[in-house]
Scaffold this active site. Structure first.
Site, PDB file in Angstrom:
ATOM      1  N   PHE A 237       0.722  -1.281   0.056  1.00  0.00           N
ATOM      2  CA  PHE A 237       0.059   0.043  -0.006  1.00  0.00           C
ATOM      3  C   PHE A 237       0.808   1.180   0.119  1.00  0.00           C
ATOM      4  CE2 PHE A 237      -2.712  -3.215   1.892  1.00  0.00           C
ATOM      5  CZ  PHE A 237      -3.883  -3.416   1.213  1.00  0.00           C
ATOM      6  N   ILE A 462       0.982  -7.596  -4.462  1.00  0.00           N
ATOM      7  CA  ILE A 462       0.930  -6.904  -3.023  1.00  0.00           C
ATOM      8  C   ILE A 462      -0.392  -7.388  -2.457  1.00  0.00           C
ATOM      9  CG2 ILE A 462       2.397  -5.166  -3.732  1.00  0.00           C
ATOM     10  CD1 ILE A 462       0.275  -3.407  -4.088  1.00  0.00           C
ATOM     11  N   GLY A 463      -1.022  -8.277  -3.037  1.00  0.00           N
ATOM     12  CA  GLY A 463      -2.395  -8.704  -2.391  1.00  0.00           C
ATOM     13  C   GLY A 463      -3.453  -8.377  -3.318  1.00  0.00           C
ATOM     14  N   THR A 464      -3.123  -7.867  -4.383  1.00  0.00           N
ATOM     15  CA  THR A 464      -4.197  -7.253  -5.168  1.00  0.00           C
ATOM     16  C   THR A 464      -4.844  -8.103  -6.006  1.00  0.00           C
ATOM     17  OG1 THR A 464      -2.788  -6.431  -6.516  1.00  0.00           O
ATOM     18  CG2 THR A 464      -3.635  -4.741  -5.128  1.00  0.00           C
ATOM     19  N   ILE A 602     -13.430  -3.278 -15.794  1.00  0.00           N
ATOM     20  CA  ILE A 602     -13.112  -4.081 -14.476  1.00  0.00           C
ATOM     21  C   ILE A 602     -12.432  -5.550 -15.009  1.00  0.00           C
ATOM     22  CG2 ILE A 602     -14.147  -5.471 -12.518  1.00  0.00           C
ATOM     23  CD1 ILE A 602     -13.791  -2.346 -12.210  1.00  0.00           C
ATOM     24  N   GLN A 611     -11.016  -5.363  -3.687  1.00  0.00           N
ATOM     25  CA  GLN A 611     -10.159  -3.935  -3.553  1.00  0.00           C
ATOM     26  C   GLN A 611     -11.081  -2.823  -3.055  1.00  0.00           C
ATOM     27  OE1 GLN A 611      -6.683  -3.177  -4.307  1.00  0.00           O
ATOM     28  NE2 GLN A 611      -6.771  -5.485  -3.630  1.00  0.00           N
ATOM     29  N   GLY A 675      -8.103   1.566 -13.094  1.00  0.00           N
ATOM     30  CA  GLY A 675      -7.337   1.279 -11.832  1.00  0.00           C
ATOM     31  C   GLY A 675      -8.166   1.345 -10.584  1.00  0.00           C
ATOM     32  N   GLY A 677      -7.051   0.155  -7.097  1.00  0.00           N
ATOM     33  CA  GLY A 677      -6.425  -0.032  -5.912  1.00  0.00           C
ATOM     34  C   GLY A 677      -6.721   0.930  -4.818  1.00  0.00           C
ATOM     35  N   GLU A 678      -6.894   2.234  -4.993  1.00  0.00           N
ATOM     36  CA  GLU A 678      -6.755   3.091  -4.002  1.00  0.00           C
ATOM     37  C   GLU A 678      -8.265   4.107  -3.948  1.00  0.00           C
ATOM     38  OE1 GLU A 678      -2.582   5.156  -3.965  1.00  0.00           O
ATOM     39  OE2 GLU A 678      -2.828   3.941  -5.903  1.00  0.00           O
TER      40      GLU A 678
HETATM   41 MO1  MOS Z   1      -0.013   3.120  -3.513  1.00  0.00          MO
HETATM   42  S1  MOS Z   1      -0.027   4.453  -1.925  1.00  0.00           S
HETATM   43  O1  MOS Z   1       0.499   4.494  -4.798  1.00  0.00           O
HETATM   44  O2  MOS Z   1       0.981   2.025  -3.109  1.00  0.00           O
END
Ligand code: MOS
Length: 715
Positions: A237, A462-464, A602, A611, A675, A677-678
């Site tokens: 993260f 990274i787990g994603t 997606i 996510q 994207g 993830g965030e």
């Molecule tokens: Mo993310 S904070 O850009 O791994």
């Protein structure tokens, strides 16, 4: 080709690495076997500011099994300075007697066992020339400077001050967000092994080629002689990547002539890794009686270390959220005696959207207007700062679908008016957003005659669900099943991929893998049979054509996204929260969450759902639980463990419903992937604060929202 592939995406696919993970077969970097390792334990600074006068290491050296102790006295001097997460100067570690922050690495004990190394480290006696540290905002001795934006001046348009002065309705408020720490379950481990002048690094990293390049640069060795391996990463993260520690473990391994393995402790992770910096923000919104914004002013202050200019400048996003003719933004960095902060999920948007989306709720209250309607009258398909069209923007679809599902129409707009026994019940909402980034990438794909494919790319799990993402793309492009695709990642000997940050990796990896698969299909169409191999590179628009080669040469690369000339690209979403605040204890309990997101194509419905949900949960955590407490006199962290650093447990997390709003975006990139993830974390803190206001009439502008802050002002 891309259209045909895109149509096949978005189905739920189980992770191809799921069995390896649950059976323990998946190797995390500290699981990688090395022959005859030496164990390292860190000595970290007790003080936050000053110099090391001397070490008394006699008792440490007397511990049986101790092999060597590195300090600046025996390894400092000849070094290339480390770089911070932004690629700029940062706090150093063993290079000199200088102490920049509490918990800085000042020594490394090497011993035959972990226990011996730990005991020796604890017996080290360090004398310091200590100076009074400056811990954070308002501490005497901090210095404040305007930041130096890289992409041109901070967003500005028209005359925000004049428009604000003349506005019929105004919000003028200050907000703050706290220091937060990552606490990934996997600690910040690193193992270094030399074989004949070549270095292998086993370390969890979100940027294989970045770790390789950064360590090569600091050690002053050829990048071709450095290999980083990180097949799985146990939570990242933003916390895991090129850093100032790795080179010291590499040097230690060189000195003792054996592999060296470091697994730092949880509390050391609070100071040897990076953290989310505390912010203060000033928001001024001016609006006409119909709710249309006439003025937006957003200024932020962010705490960083003494030498580093690190800042996240989330005004780049908040200035682009709503139609507004007059915009002014500014960001300041506050230098204190602290470790350099770093990336943490949606680094700019998480704190800065808290302020904007809280202020939007305050404006809705002032206007006596529904908060969803306020977003609607200010919705726009054009970037309000520089006039570019959004590549696509489905913000109001997200609001409308989530509001309907949530039952927003049942909300009582009068704060404090809804009761359920001893609970004051409130509903709140907020916008989520995240810019759509792309990075340079290369990949190799091979197809064999038995219908199996293999993909090689230095990607990051990274787990994603990154392995599965790549498998789905290759399978879709070649007409196979994901299970027929073998994916190799997490090794800097593979073709490079940009950092797994800024939510770019799914798009960046998918585009280049699809491109390589296209070449294979073309060769099949030409009649080629047997094993067919293809290599492809992809450099997104806005980046130099040398971007892939530059990465291979160890030059830092970058993300395109905000660099685009033609469009502004963001994913959008909307969070809705219902919560109760106890009449007497002021305890906050979240009851329901409905969040909707439109993030283009997606790839894997199952992983995407996880996510979005994970981000949403972290948003609740950031709103209600997480804060790293600082002893301001000593500039030290007080709650540097998982008992005192509050994170939510299952009982804190209610039913969370995730809606994925279908969105086709032909402009963001050839596969339409924005994207995911965030974005999930962004805005949730504000949605909670807005719901707390609706429940109680108390506006909390300083996160986290804890019972003590609600004790005042409640009837
Ligand atoms: Mo993310 S904070 O850009 O791994």
């Amino acid at each position: 080709m891309s259209d045909a592939l895109t149509r096949q995406l978005g189905k739920p696919v189980l992770r191809i690495d799921g069995v390896a993970k649950v059976t323990g077969a998946a190797r995390y970097p500290s699981d990688e076997p090395v022959r005859n390792p030496v164990f390292a334990y860190l000595i970290v600074s007790r003080i936050a500011r000053g110099r090391i006068e001397s070490f008394d290491l006699a008792a440490s050296r007397a511990v049986p099994g101790v092999i060597e102790i590195l300090t600046h006295e025996n390894v400092g001097g000849d070094f290339a300075p480390p770089m911070g997460p932004d690629g700029k100067a940062t706090t150093t570690t063993l290079e000199s007697d200088q102490v920049w922050h509490a918990g800085q690495i000042i020594g490394i004990v090497l011993a035959a066992t972990f226990e011996a190394a730990r005991e020796a480290a604890q017996r080290a006696v360090v004398s310091y020339a200590e100076e009074a540290p400056s811990a954070t905002f308002d501490s005497p001795g901090v210095t404040i400077q305007p930041h130096k934006p890289e992409k041109g001046p901070d967003p500005k348009k028209g005359d925000a001050a004049a428009a604000f002065a003349a506005a019929a309705f105004k919000v003028d408020a200050h907000y703050s967000t706290p220091t937060q720490h990552h606490n990934p379950i996997e600690l910040f481990s690193v193992t270094c092994a030399w074989t004949g002048g070549k270095l292998t690094i086993y370390e969890p990293t979100q940027f294989m080629w970045g770790t390789k390049a950064s360590v090569a640069r600091q050690l002053r060795v050829d990048a071709d002689d450095v290999r980083a391996i990180s097949r799985f990463i146990g939570g990242a993260f933003g916390s895991k990547g090129p850093n100032p520690r790795t080179q010291w473990i590499a040097r230690a391994a060189q000195r003792v002539g054996r592999p060296v393995k470091l697994v730092p402790t949880r509390d050391q992770g609070f100071t040897i890794g990076t953290h989310r910096a505390e912010t203060r923000q000033h928001l001024q919104l001016g609006a006409a009686a119909d709710g249309r914004l006439v003025s937006l002013f957003h200024e932020g202050w962010e705490v960083t270390s003494r030498p580093s200019p690190y800042n996240v400048a989330g005004v780049e996003s908040t200035a682009r959220m709503y139609a507004c003719p007059n915009i002014e933004t500014a960001v300041n960095v506050v230098h204190a005696d602290r470790a350099t902060p770093g990336f943490m999920r949606a680094p700019p948007e998480t704190p800065y959207m808290f302020a904007l989306e809280s202020a939007m709720d305050e404006l809705a209250q002032a206007l006596k207007m529904d908060p969803v309607e306020l977003r609607r009258v200010n919705d726009t398909q054009t970037d309000p700062v520089d006039g570019k069209p959004f590549s696509s923007r489905s913000l109001m679809k997200c609001f409308d679908q989530a509001a309907a599902r949530f039952g927003w129409s049942r909300r009582n707009a009068t704060p404090g008016a809804t009761r359920d026994g001893d609970w004051l019940v409130g509903m709140g909402c907020a916008t989520a957003c995240y810019p759509s980034n792309l990075g340079p990438a290369a990949a190799r794909v091979a197809l064999t005659a038995d219908g199996k494919a293999s993909v090689q790319i230095a990607g990051h799990e990274i787990g994603t669900g990154a392995y599965t993402t790549v498998a789905i793309i290759a399978a879709g492009a070649l007409g196979l099943k994901p299970q027929d695709v073998t994916v190799t990642m997490g090794d800097s000997n593979l073709p490079p991929l940009m950092i797994a940050g800024g939510s770019n990796n799914a798009a960046s990896a998918s585009l280049v893998v699809a491109k390589a698969c296209e070449q294979i299909r073309a060769r099949i169409a030409e009649g080629q049979t047997g094993r067919i191999e293809a290599y492809a590179e992809n450099v997104p628009q806005g980046l130099p054509s040398s971007a892939v080669a530059d990465m291979e040469k160890g030059k830092p690369s970058m993300l395109s996204g905000s660099g685009r000339k033609d469009v502004t690209a963001f994913a959008f979403g909307a969070h809705f929260v219902e919560l109760g605040v106890h009449r007497l204890t002021r305890e906050v309990r979240v009851r329901r969450v409905v969040s909707a997101f439109a993030a283009g194509t997606i790839v894997n419905e199952l992983a995407a759902h996880s996510q979005f949900m994970g981000g949403t949960i972290w948003g609740l955590s950031a709103a209600l639980h997480e804060e790293t407490e600082i002893d301001v006199k000593a500039a030290r962290y007080v709650n540097n463990n998982l008992a005192d650093y509050l994170v939510p447990v299952n009982a804190d997390i209610p039913d969370i419903e995730i809606i994925m709003v279908p969105e086709t975006d032909e402009r963001v990139n050839a596969l339409g992937i924005k994207g995911i993830g965030e974005i999930g974390i962004v805005g949730m803190n504000a949605a909670v604060a807005n719901a707390v206001f609706n429940a109680t009439g108390v506006r909390i502008r300083a996160l986290p929202i804890r019972a003590e802050k609600l004790l005042q002002g409640l009837a």
